[in-house]
Design a protein around this motif. Structure first.
Motif, PDB file in Angstrom:
ATOM      1  N   GLN A   1      23.932 -25.568 -12.463  1.00 33.54           N
ATOM      2  CA  GLN A   1      24.046 -26.733 -11.580  1.00 33.54           C
ATOM      3  C   GLN A   1      23.423 -26.452 -10.226  1.00 33.54           C
ATOM      4  O   GLN A   1      22.716 -27.289  -9.658  1.00 33.54           O
ATOM      5  CB  GLN A   1      25.523 -27.117 -11.412  1.00 33.54           C
ATOM      6  N   TRP A   2      23.680 -25.259  -9.697  1.00 32.35           N
ATOM      7  CA  TRP A   2      23.147 -24.916  -8.377  1.00 32.35           C
ATOM      8  C   TRP A   2      21.634 -24.781  -8.422  1.00 32.35           C
ATOM      9  O   TRP A   2      20.929 -25.270  -7.546  1.00 32.35           O
ATOM     10  CB  TRP A   2      23.787 -23.636  -7.861  1.00 32.35           C
TER      11      TRP A   2
ATOM     12  N   THR B   1      31.003 -25.040  -8.955  1.00 34.71           N
ATOM     13  CA  THR B   1      29.593 -25.269  -9.251  1.00 34.71           C
ATOM     14  C   THR B   1      29.031 -24.101 -10.048  1.00 34.71           C
ATOM     15  O   THR B   1      29.135 -22.951  -9.631  1.00 34.71           O
ATOM     16  CB  THR B   1      28.790 -25.448  -7.953  1.00 34.71           C
TER      17      THR B   1
ATOM     18  N   THR C   1      29.937 -22.675  -4.868  1.00 36.35           N
ATOM     19  CA  THR C   1      29.260 -22.611  -3.570  1.00 36.35           C
ATOM     20  C   THR C   1      30.180 -21.947  -2.548  1.00 36.35           C
ATOM     21  O   THR C   1      31.406 -21.908  -2.721  1.00 36.35           O
ATOM     22  CB  THR C   1      28.888 -24.015  -3.075  1.00 36.35           C
TER      23      THR C   1
END
Length: 334
Positions: A328-329, A324, A306
């Motif tokens: 996952q994001w 991340t 991120t």
């Protein structure tokens, strides 16, 4: 006499598998369609390739493969063909529509769509001004879950890199030879500043992906991403050049040597600078692959996470606890 086969009403895909293990990605790849991409009034048709997948639960034998293509066709008909002969869409928005429809049609917990399209841009060579067309790759990625959908947009562009390590070695050996020839240190420094030192080169492939949070109002344009990727390498390259252009490109690269790692870090720096309005929750993935010339292998570097993770790392000088990942994001939509 021959009999006409009777279609089976049995849903084989819905049967229980022999081994009850969930699968992370099941679907169809290599589906080619023509889409229209571009700013309003500047739309052009591009050949796009779709990869459409779902997560498959442990109690379902298989996905309904024909439904993937059906959904792609239906969404393109609605989003692109439409009434009036067609309209342009953003690649990531089209990917989201397809992902949401596939998840519903397949009854899946999660669906993901990856769209790639070749992206042309007219430009001029740096000295001669001769016009040439460069081709880039446009990426649109989306994932749909029960919590919502998220999208990522990106590009892949080519450039040239010059190796700093070999250049430093040649600089040292050149310094020694010039000293043996009777030049003093000040003269040697002047010569090496005026004449770029040789090194070996690579053709680089840079990829930059950016995912915006649901409340983001910052626009991410593909051409801006291309500029960031090309600017991260030692020099841009051109399909058509005259001799004057070739000399300029080669000299620029040799005055700006960069490792594959340097390219990724420069992409990240430029992303934070150019898209500073993006929230900390936005996602970025920067990847560089250099096609070696003096080795039989290639080299690669990548960073994802991120923007908040990157900003905190640069502010404190400490690596964050995690990077991340793209999945996952995408799955963090709420």
């Amino acid at each position: 006499m021959p009999t006409t086969p009777v279609p089976s009403a049995l849903d084989v895909q819905a049967q229980r598998p022999t081994v009850a293990v969930a699968l992370s990605r099941v679907g169809v790849a290599g589906v080619e369609k023509v889409i229209r991409v571009g700013r309003p009034g500047e739309e052009l048709p591009y050949l796009a390739t779709f990869e459409t997948v779902v997560d498959l639960g442990p109690h379902q034998k298989g996905a309904h493969m024909s439904r993937f293509e059906e959904v792609v066709n239906e969404v393109i008909a609605e989003e692109i063909v439409g009434e009036g002969g067609g309209r342009a869409v953003r690649a990531e928005h089209l990917a989201r529509r397809v992902a949401e429809a596939i998840r519903e049609r397949q009854g899946a917990r999660r669906a993901e769509v990856r769209l790639t399209a070749r992206y042309p841009e007219d430009r001029t060579a740096p000295v001669s001004g001769i016009r040439t067309q460069e081709i880039f790759t446009l990426h649109g990625i989306a994932a749909a879950t029960e919590h919502g959908s998220r999208t990522v947009t990106g590009v892949t562009a080519q450039g040239m890199t010059a190796c700093p390590c070999a250049q430093e070695h040649l600089r040292d050996s050149s310094t020694g030879r010039l000293r043996d020839a009777g030049f003093d240190d000040e003269q040697i420094a002047t010569i090496l500043e005026a004449v770029p030192v040789a090194t070996h080169n690579q053709r680089g492939l840079g990829t930059l992906l950016i995912g915006r949070t649901e409340d983001s109002e910052v626009d991410v344009d593909a051409l801006d991403l291309v500029r960031v990727v090309e600017g991260s390498m030692s020099a841009e390259i051109y399909e058509l050049m005259k001799r004057s252009d070739e000399g300029t490109v080669v000299e620029k690269a040799h005055r700006n040597p960069r490792f594959v790692e340097d390219c990724v870090r420069e992409m990240l720096r430029s992303t934070l600078e150019r898209f500073g309005g993006l929230a900390d929750g936005a996602f970025v993935l920067a990847k560089q692959e250099n096609l070696e010339t003096i080795h039989q292998h290639d080299v690669v570097a990548e960073r994802y996470g991120t923007l908040g993770e990157l900003r905190a790392e640069l502010a404190r000088g400490e690596e964050p606890a995690q990077h991340t990942s793209l999945r996952q994001w995408l799955d963090a939509a709420r």
